[in-house]
Write a protein that holds these residues in place. Structure first.
Motif, PDB file in Angstrom:
ATOM      1  N   UNK A  28       8.132  24.527  87.844  1.00  0.00           N
ATOM      2  CA  UNK A  28       7.342  24.806  88.930  1.00  0.00           C
ATOM      3  C   UNK A  28       7.785  25.169  90.198  1.00  0.00           C
ATOM      4  N   UNK A  29       8.754  25.042  90.557  1.00  0.00           N
ATOM      5  CA  UNK A  29       9.624  25.379  91.768  1.00  0.00           C
ATOM      6  C   UNK A  29      10.345  26.392  91.800  1.00  0.00           C
ATOM      7  N   UNK A  30      10.983  26.597  90.508  1.00  0.00           N
ATOM      8  CA  UNK A  30      11.968  27.803  90.315  1.00  0.00           C
ATOM      9  C   UNK A  30      13.619  27.396  90.857  1.00  0.00           C
ATOM     10  N   UNK A  31      13.476  25.948  91.299  1.00  0.00           N
ATOM     11  CA  UNK A  31      14.657  25.508  92.056  1.00  0.00           C
ATOM     12  C   UNK A  31      15.628  25.017  90.920  1.00  0.00           C
ATOM     13  N   UNK A  32      16.914  25.109  91.297  1.00  0.00           N
ATOM     14  CA  UNK A  32      17.976  24.588  90.144  1.00  0.00           C
ATOM     15  C   UNK A  32      18.138  22.994  90.450  1.00  0.00           C
ATOM     16  N   UNK A  33      18.509  22.224  89.254  1.00  0.00           N
ATOM     17  CA  UNK A  33      18.967  20.960  89.589  1.00  0.00           C
ATOM     18  C   UNK A  33      19.506  20.401  88.297  1.00  0.00           C
ATOM     19  N   UNK A  34      20.187  19.365  88.374  1.00  0.00           N
ATOM     20  CA  UNK A  34      21.086  18.823  87.439  1.00  0.00           C
ATOM     21  C   UNK A  34      21.258  17.242  87.430  1.00  0.00           C
TER      22      UNK A  34
END
Length: 128
Positions: free
Chosen positions: A107-113
């Motif tokens: 949805x946001x195009x942001x990276x996460x782990x």
């Protein structure tokens, strides 16, 4: 009704010493106040992030296990915002904390782990 912000999140850990070390030494949260409650044989540790009170860490003798699957009912995960996810992953790795492969939020195009705390609670790091 007017809600201003999340005041704090409370976690119960199975091994207080290990969890205290994880949240303070690995994640870098600041111990604000530590209280031993003799009548409960329990510790309560108030923790802050950047000077803001955010987390209560509790210990109780022999707490029951709770399933911690991403789609199980209850708390799904605890998430922290980070400016640089690659730097965060490198820092965690240098402390022998394994992270999942970095993903992209649809949805946001942001990276996460994600990593897991000592009791298996999923902890997310979300890049700003």
């Amino acid at each position: 009704m007017t809600l201003n912000k999340v005041h704090h999140i409370a976690l119960i850990c199975s091994d207080y010493g290990i969890s205290k070390k994880f949240y303070c030494d690995i994640l870098g949260l600041e111990a604000v106040r530590e209280t031993y409650r003799k009548e409960r044989d329990s510790y309560k540790l108030d923790l802050a992030l950047n000077g803001v009170y955010v987390l209560e860490l509790f210990s109780f003798p022999n707490p029951p296990k709770r399933p911690s699957y991403p789609e199980a009912a209850g708390l799904r995960h605890l998430a922290f915002e980070t400016d640089n996810l690659d730097e965060t992953v490198r820092d965690l790795s240098s402390k022998n904390i394994a992270s999942e492969p970095i993903r992209i939020d649809d949805f946001t195009g942001k990276r996460f782990t994600f990593i897991s705390d000592p009791d298996g609670l999923p902890i997310e790091f979300y890049e700003k």
